[in-house]
Design a protein around this motif. Structure first.
Motif, short mmCIF file in Angstrom:
data_model
loop_
_atom_site.label_atom_id
_atom_site.label_comp_id
_atom_site.label_asym_id
_atom_site.label_seq_id
_atom_site.Cartn_x
_atom_site.Cartn_y
_atom_site.Cartn_z
N SER A 161 1.14 -25.20 30.85
CA SER A 161 1.41 -23.74 31.39
C SER A 161 1.76 -22.59 30.45
N GLN A 162 1.17 -23.17 29.11
CA GLN A 162 1.37 -21.86 27.95
C GLN A 162 0.67 -20.71 28.48
N ASN A 163 0.02 -20.57 29.53
CA ASN A 163 -0.53 -19.12 29.94
C ASN A 163 0.43 -18.56 31.07
N ARG A 164 1.56 -19.12 31.29
CA ARG A 164 2.42 -18.73 32.42
C ARG A 164 3.46 -18.13 31.89
N PRO A 165 4.14 -16.98 32.50
CA PRO A 165 5.46 -16.44 31.78
C PRO A 165 6.43 -17.35 31.67
N ALA A 166 7.45 -17.06 30.62
CA ALA A 166 8.51 -18.02 30.36
C ALA A 166 9.18 -18.63 31.61
N GLU A 167 9.41 -17.48 32.71
CA GLU A 167 10.39 -17.87 33.86
C GLU A 167 9.61 -19.01 34.81
N ASP A 168 8.02 -18.80 34.53
CA ASP A 168 7.43 -19.73 35.29
C ASP A 168 7.33 -21.28 34.87
N ILE A 169 7.24 -21.22 33.55
CA ILE A 169 7.29 -22.44 32.64
C ILE A 169 8.60 -23.15 33.11
N ASP A 170 9.73 -22.49 32.98
CA ASP A 170 10.95 -23.32 33.40
C ASP A 170 10.93 -23.42 34.85
N GLY A 171 10.17 -22.91 35.82
CA GLY A 171 10.27 -23.08 37.18
C GLY A 171 9.42 -24.53 37.41
N VAL A 172 8.30 -24.69 36.44
CA VAL A 172 7.56 -26.04 36.42
C VAL A 172 8.32 -27.03 35.98
N ILE A 173 8.99 -26.83 35.00
CA ILE A 173 9.75 -28.02 34.29
C ILE A 173 10.70 -28.43 35.34
N ALA A 174 11.46 -27.48 35.96
CA ALA A 174 12.46 -27.97 37.18
C ALA A 174 11.75 -28.60 38.30
N GLY A 175 10.51 -28.06 38.68
CA GLY A 175 9.93 -28.82 39.74
C GLY A 175 9.46 -30.12 39.49
N LEU A 176 8.89 -30.30 38.27
CA LEU A 176 8.37 -31.52 37.87
C LEU A 176 9.45 -32.74 37.83
N ARG A 177 10.62 -32.18 37.19
CA ARG A 177 11.77 -33.21 37.07
C ARG A 177 12.25 -33.73 38.22
N GLY A 178 12.11 -32.68 39.39
CA GLY A 178 12.39 -33.15 40.63
C GLY A 178 11.52 -34.15 41.45
N GLU A 179 10.48 -34.41 40.94
CA GLU A 179 9.41 -35.46 41.48
C GLU A 179 9.69 -36.93 41.27
N THR A 180 9.41 -37.87 41.95
CA THR A 180 9.41 -39.06 41.94
C THR A 180 8.54 -39.78 40.98
N ASP A 181 7.48 -39.02 40.73
CA ASP A 181 6.35 -39.81 39.93
C ASP A 181 7.00 -39.77 38.34
N PRO A 182 7.01 -41.07 37.54
CA PRO A 182 7.46 -40.84 36.18
C PRO A 182 6.56 -39.97 35.32
N LYS A 183 5.33 -39.85 35.69
CA LYS A 183 4.32 -39.02 35.01
C LYS A 183 4.77 -37.84 34.91
N ALA A 184 5.11 -37.34 36.11
CA ALA A 184 5.73 -36.11 36.41
C ALA A 184 6.81 -35.59 35.27
#
Length: 211
Positions: free
Chosen positions: A177-200
């Motif tokens: 997600s390097q091509n996204r704004p900083a706030e989007d990167i933070d949003g993706v990190i938070a979203g992935l950490r909320g998933e149940t898949d260890p890969k996420a």
């Protein structure tokens, strides 16, 4: 491998470290008979100090026809890290303009080279010792070749096709997600950490710890 500049990883030390951390590769070689390319998943170890880009070592089971074809043409070894689906709903910018679509985040290292056979028994034994040491070394009681009868190991050596592959080209891609704004990167990190898949979660950590 297509690599947009934003996702390129060019540091050789980092690429070797990635291979060491994700050693189970897909090795691909053209079929000398003209059929579909041959592909074999197998563990490979990298020796960074051998050659300009390092050298890979591994082996096939003797009956695998890929073990003969690998010496007839250059091969490609693909090492993949954790990957995860990225929802556009995780982008704060989506709320502002709605211009977002799903994508996928991942990291991969692609190596190209011409394999060379390893046929000397002591060299083959050394290769197997390196492989087992890498994957057993963290155990309280690591298994080693010396744990098996010598006659058994000698027979096993006859059942493999060992090789080394000097890397002539190495390409790294970290699509995080390097091509996204900083706030989007933070949003993706938070979203992935909320998933149940260890890969996420692993992708989230890779994003959070990216230099």
């Amino acid at each position: 491998m297509y690599v947009p500049p934003a996702f390129a990883e060019t540091d050789l030390t980092a690429l070797h470290a990635f291979i060491a951390a994700h050693p189970f590769a897909l090795l691909i070689t053209a079929d000398p008979a003209g059929g579909a390319p041959l592909a074999t998943p197998l563990p490979l170890i990298v020796v960074p100090e051998e050659g300009a880009n390092g050298t890979l070592y591994g082996h096939f089971a003797k009956p695998n026809p890929h073990g003969n074809a690998v010496f007839t043409a250059p091969s490609r070894a693909v090492f993949q890290g954790p990957d995860a689906y990225i929802s556009p709903g995780w982008y704060p910018s989506k709320q502002a303009h709605g211009k977002a679509v799903p994508t996928w985040n991942y990291s991969v290292v692609d190596c190209v080279g011409q394999a060379e056979p390893i046929t000397e028994p002591d060299a083959m034994r050394a290769l197997l010792s390196q492989l087992t040491a890498k994957f057993e070394g963290h155990r309280a009681e690591p298994w080693s070749l010396s744990d098996a009868p010598e006659s058994y190991i000698a027979a096993m050596l006859k059942g493999i096709t060992a090789f080394k592959l000097p890397i002539t080209a190495i390409t790294g891609k970290r699509k995080l997600s390097q091509n996204r704004p900083a706030e989007d990167i933070d949003g993706v990190i938070a979203g992935l950490r909320g998933e149940t898949d260890p890969k996420a979660y692993a992708v989230a950590e890779a994003m959070a710890n990216r230099p």
